[in-house]
Design a protein around this motif. Structure first.
Motif, PDB file in Angstrom:
ATOM      1  N   ASP A  45       0.859  -1.185   0.000  1.00 36.17           N
ATOM      2  CA  ASP A  45       0.000   0.000   0.000  1.00 36.17           C
ATOM      3  C   ASP A  45       0.897   1.238   0.000  1.00 36.17           C
ATOM      4  OD1 ASP A  45       0.767   0.635   2.683  1.00 36.17           O
ATOM      5  OD2 ASP A  45      -0.841  -0.604   3.484  1.00 36.17           O
ATOM      6  N   GLN A  46       0.294   2.387  -0.209  1.00 35.35           N
ATOM      7  CA  GLN A  46       1.078   3.607  -0.391  1.00 35.35           C
ATOM      8  C   GLN A  46       1.936   3.915   0.824  1.00 35.35           C
ATOM      9  OE1 GLN A  46       1.351   5.122  -3.236  1.00 35.35           O
ATOM     10  NE2 GLN A  46       2.757   6.688  -2.467  1.00 35.35           N
ATOM     11  N   LYS A  47       1.411   3.657   2.031  1.00 37.49           N
ATOM     12  CA  LYS A  47       2.159   3.940   3.249  1.00 37.49           C
ATOM     13  C   LYS A  47       3.384   3.041   3.351  1.00 37.49           C
ATOM     14  CE  LYS A  47       1.547   4.485   8.244  1.00 37.49           C
ATOM     15  NZ  LYS A  47       0.579   4.364   9.381  1.00 37.49           N
ATOM     16  N   GLU A  48       3.207   1.741   3.055  1.00 40.17           N
ATOM     17  CA  GLU A  48       4.329   0.797   3.096  1.00 40.17           C
ATOM     18  C   GLU A  48       5.381   1.175   2.054  1.00 40.17           C
ATOM     19  OE1 GLU A  48       2.241  -3.428   4.380  1.00 40.17           O
ATOM     20  OE2 GLU A  48       1.964  -2.691   2.329  1.00 40.17           O
ATOM     21  N   ARG A  49       4.914   1.544   0.875  1.00 39.92           N
ATOM     22  CA  ARG A  49       5.832   1.889  -0.213  1.00 39.92           C
ATOM     23  C   ARG A  49       6.661   3.124   0.138  1.00 39.92           C
ATOM     24  NH1 ARG A  49       6.351  -0.130  -4.950  1.00 39.92           N
ATOM     25  NH2 ARG A  49       7.361   1.038  -6.606  1.00 39.92           N
ATOM     26  N   GLU A  50       6.004   4.123   0.676  1.00 37.24           N
ATOM     27  CA  GLU A  50       6.708   5.353   1.053  1.00 37.24           C
ATOM     28  C   GLU A  50       7.713   5.089   2.166  1.00 37.24           C
ATOM     29  OE1 GLU A  50       3.679   8.174   1.967  1.00 37.24           O
ATOM     30  OE2 GLU A  50       3.154   8.543  -0.136  1.00 37.24           O
ATOM     31  N   ALA A  51       7.369   4.179   3.076  1.00 40.65           N
ATOM     32  CA  ALA A  51       8.282   3.850   4.179  1.00 40.65           C
ATOM     33  C   ALA A  51       9.561   3.211   3.651  1.00 40.65           C
ATOM     34  CB  ALA A  51       7.597   2.915   5.174  1.00 40.65           C
ATOM     35  N   ILE A  52       9.431   2.295   2.673  1.00 38.63           N
ATOM     36  CA  ILE A  52      10.617   1.652   2.096  1.00 38.63           C
ATOM     37  C   ILE A  52      11.407   2.649   1.265  1.00 38.63           C
ATOM     38  CG2 ILE A  52      11.428  -0.164   0.541  1.00 38.63           C
ATOM     39  CD1 ILE A  52       9.034  -1.822   1.357  1.00 38.63           C
ATOM     40  N   LEU A  53      10.707   3.488   0.499  1.00 34.23           N
ATOM     41  CA  LEU A  53      11.397   4.489  -0.318  1.00 34.23           C
ATOM     42  C   LEU A  53      12.201   5.454   0.545  1.00 34.23           C
ATOM     43  CD1 LEU A  53       8.700   5.320  -3.028  1.00 34.23           C
ATOM     44  CD2 LEU A  53      11.040   4.522  -3.486  1.00 34.23           C
ATOM     45  N   THR A  54      11.669   5.785   1.717  1.00 28.17           N
ATOM     46  CA  THR A  54      12.375   6.688   2.624  1.00 28.17           C
ATOM     47  C   THR A  54      13.685   6.079   3.104  1.00 28.17           C
ATOM     48  OG1 THR A  54      10.286   7.661   3.372  1.00 28.17           O
ATOM     49  CG2 THR A  54      12.197   7.949   4.803  1.00 28.17           C
ATOM     50  N   LYS A  55      13.685   4.751   3.328  1.00 23.89           N
ATOM     51  CA  LYS A  55      14.876   4.066   3.828  1.00 23.89           C
ATOM     52  C   LYS A  55      15.835   3.645   2.723  1.00 23.89           C
ATOM     53  CE  LYS A  55      12.448   0.989   6.085  1.00 23.89           C
ATOM     54  NZ  LYS A  55      12.119  -0.187   6.935  1.00 23.89           N
ATOM     55  N   LEU A  56      15.344   3.539   1.479  1.00 26.46           N
ATOM     56  CA  LEU A  56      16.165   3.035   0.380  1.00 26.46           C
ATOM     57  C   LEU A  56      17.377   3.929   0.129  1.00 26.46           C
ATOM     58  CD1 LEU A  56      16.531   1.033  -2.032  1.00 26.46           C
ATOM     59  CD2 LEU A  56      15.186   2.652  -3.387  1.00 26.46           C
ATOM     60  N   ASP A  57      18.541   3.319   0.071  1.00 19.42           N
ATOM     61  CA  ASP A  57      19.760   4.041  -0.279  1.00 19.42           C
ATOM     62  C   ASP A  57      19.749   4.290  -1.782  1.00 19.42           C
ATOM     63  OD1 ASP A  57      22.340   4.953  -0.786  1.00 19.42           O
ATOM     64  OD2 ASP A  57      23.254   3.641   0.710  1.00 19.42           O
ATOM     65  N   LYS A  58      19.529   5.533  -2.183  1.00 18.13           N
ATOM     66  CA  LYS A  58      19.389   5.880  -3.599  1.00 18.13           C
ATOM     67  C   LYS A  58      20.649   5.553  -4.392  1.00 18.13           C
ATOM     68  CE  LYS A  58      15.244   7.660  -3.131  1.00 18.13           C
ATOM     69  NZ  LYS A  58      14.056   6.973  -3.677  1.00 18.13           N
ATOM     70  N   ARG A  59      21.781   5.381  -3.687  1.00 22.27           N
ATOM     71  CA  ARG A  59      23.026   5.083  -4.385  1.00 22.27           C
ATOM     72  C   ARG A  59      22.972   3.727  -5.093  1.00 22.27           C
ATOM     73  NH1 ARG A  59      27.387   5.782   0.283  1.00 22.27           N
ATOM     74  NH2 ARG A  59      25.721   4.635   1.379  1.00 22.27           N
ATOM     75  N   ILE A  60      22.114   2.812  -4.612  1.00 21.94           N
ATOM     76  CA  ILE A  60      22.045   1.488  -5.205  1.00 21.94           C
ATOM     77  C   ILE A  60      21.511   1.565  -6.635  1.00 21.94           C
ATOM     78  CG2 ILE A  60      21.019  -0.812  -5.016  1.00 21.94           C
ATOM     79  CD1 ILE A  60      23.131  -0.221  -2.897  1.00 21.94           C
ATOM     80  N   ALA A  61      20.355   2.227  -6.820  1.00 17.15           N
ATOM     81  CA  ALA A  61      19.782   2.371  -8.156  1.00 17.15           C
ATOM     82  C   ALA A  61      20.667   3.245  -9.044  1.00 17.15           C
ATOM     83  CB  ALA A  61      18.371   2.958  -8.071  1.00 17.15           C
ATOM     84  N   GLU A  62      21.219   4.313  -8.468  1.00 17.90           N
ATOM     85  CA  GLU A  62      22.092   5.197  -9.248  1.00 17.90           C
ATOM     86  C   GLU A  62      23.331   4.453  -9.722  1.00 17.90           C
ATOM     87  OE1 GLU A  62      22.836   8.356  -6.550  1.00 17.90           O
ATOM     88  OE2 GLU A  62      20.845   9.281  -6.811  1.00 17.90           O
ATOM     89  N   ALA A  63      23.900   3.612  -8.850  1.00 15.72           N
ATOM     90  CA  ALA A  63      25.089   2.842  -9.211  1.00 15.72           C
ATOM     91  C   ALA A  63      24.770   1.849 -10.314  1.00 15.72           C
ATOM     92  CB  ALA A  63      25.643   2.114  -7.988  1.00 15.72           C
ATOM     93  N   GLU A  64      23.608   1.209 -10.218  1.00 15.69           N
ATOM     94  CA  GLU A  64      23.205   0.240 -11.232  1.00 15.69           C
ATOM     95  C   GLU A  64      23.063   0.898 -12.607  1.00 15.69           C
ATOM     96  OE1 GLU A  64      19.082  -1.304 -12.550  1.00 15.69           O
ATOM     97  OE2 GLU A  64      19.502  -2.075 -10.550  1.00 15.69           O
TER      98      GLU A  64
END
Length: 425
Positions: A45-64
């Protein structure tokens, strides 16, 4: 003392399709068709998704993405100037992550640098990849399943710490088999067939010369949010890199899309499903070239990440099927992953006790098929490791009738799951 080198194989499969859509709503509220898959995780759900996005280290996707563009740059030198080039940065990065978890010393340091993970640390890389996997799998409007498994030759065993990491962060199944048998070939090919929903029938024809096989499979099913009407598809000219012209089936649509342009290029985002996934298409102006766009992409891809306005676009996009079959070990070595491919220097001591492994071969095969309903795509990567805005009054016109770049992206995380250059649709 002579060292007995044993082979370890690592494979990755990815499949995307856009047929049989049902059950989701497009942005106008109409019923769309998303193929049902019993293994599809429940959407966040939107709340769960936003919670994970907040914690996600953006460097992982950027590095990929950066890693994928470096591969794209190197491969373009030999395969992508006049032919099509397709690859999956997410697939290759995930496959190498399974090997990275068993690496140590200089081998680990070089892998971190090439993959863009330097300074992040193993635990945070795994945590980031786990969060990214959850976000990609558990979206609404499309089906995207990711599966991992590790096989080991009977009589050998992975280290417990290694297994714990790949199980916890990548959800990897652990299996034991006689990898030299035809029964194993049937077993792993059956697993691949199931996990890719029949898109990829298998990875091996004969038993691999391996002590272990690590496999990642991805299956994606999604259609355009706004489908192209097949009645409007007509044969039109497409200019090839050598100056000649070929007839291609050109799909046509006039619809509101995310759009951006400069004097050198036009870019459009075509949404899948509920709009979380897009295909980004970058078309050089007639006064420019795909080579010039490539140079800008390799230098600074952030230009195409944000600041799109919502425009009515009168779009022409060719139906195309692009595929490539690549060997990547030399490219990875050239990018700096040197000790990993050297039987005398490689250190994968964190994987199987007493067996000195090295990366002997990295094979990547990718296919992307685009039509009026959406996208079908498949990719296979095998890493063999022997031991040792406002709408304008008039629509914007964009006809993709010359070589172009594309990426299939997850908008929330910025992940480019696929990318490629199409010279010959």
């Amino acid at each position: 003392m002579k060292r007995n080198w044993i082979a370890l194989g690592l494979g990755l499969m990815l499949a995307l399709t856009a047929c049989e859509i049902s059950g989701a709503k497009d942005r106008h509220g109409a019923d769309q068709a998303v193929g049902q898959n019993p293994e599809q995780p429940m959407p966040l759900d939107q709340k769960e998704r936003e919670a994970i996005l907040t914690k996600l280290d953006k460097r992982i996707a950027e590095a990929e993405n950066a890693f994928g563009l470096r591969l794209h740059r190197e491969l373009t030198k030999t395969t992508g100037k006049t032919d099509n080039l397709v690859l999956s940065p997410y697939s290759i990065s995930t496959a190498l992550a399974l090997a990275y978890n068993g690496s140590a010393g200089q081998t680990a340091a070089e892998m971190e640098k090439v993959l863009g993970w330097k300074g992040i640390g193993l635990d945070k890389v795994n945590e980031g990849n786990s969060q990214l996997k959850s976000l990609l799998e558990k979206g609404a409007g499309v089906t995207l399943n990711i599966a991992n498994a590790v096989w080991v030759q009977k009589g050998y065993a992975f280290q417990e710490n290694y297994l714990n990491r790949v199980k916890t962060s990548y959800g990897a199944e652990a299996r034991s088999a006689d990898l030299s048998s035809q029964a194993f070939v049937e077993e792993i090919n059956g697993w691949v067939d199931q996990k890719t929903n029949g898109m990829i029938k298998g990875i091996y024809q004969n038993p691999p010369e391996a002590n272990s096989v690590l496999v990642n499979a991805i299956y994606f099913n999604g259609g355009w949010m706004d489908e192209f009407n097949p009645e409007y598809t007509k044969e039109e000219n497409f200019s090839l890199p050598d100056g000649s012209v070929k007839k291609v089936p050109m799909m046509r649509i006039e619809e509101g899309f995310g759009y951006k342009e400069s004097k050198e290029w036009q870019a459009v985002r075509l949404p899948y499903g509920d709009g979380r996934m897009h295909m980004l298409v970058i078309l050089p102006r007639e006064s420019s070239s795909l080579e010039q766009v490539h140079k800008k992409l390799w230098k600074d891809p952030s230009v195409w990440m944000d600041d799109y306005s919502f425009e009515t676009v009168k779009l022409g996009l060719p139906k195309f099927k692009a595929e490539t079959d690549l060997k990547l070990e030399k490219v990875l070595e050239g990018l700096g992953m040197k000790s990993a491919v050297d039987p005398q220097r490689a250190d994968f001591s964190g994987m199987i006790d007493g067996l000195p492994l090295f990366i002997g071969e990295v094979k990547h095969k990718a296919i992307v098929d685009v039509d009026e309903k959406g996208t079908k795509a498949a990719a296979v990567t095998a890493v063999g490791m022997p031991t040792s805005a406002a709408v304008p009054m008039e629509p914007v016109e964009m006809t993709v009738n010359r070589p172009f770049f594309f990426a299939i992206e997850d908008r929330d995380t910025g992940t480019w799951i696929f990318m490629g250059s199409v010279n010959r649709p």
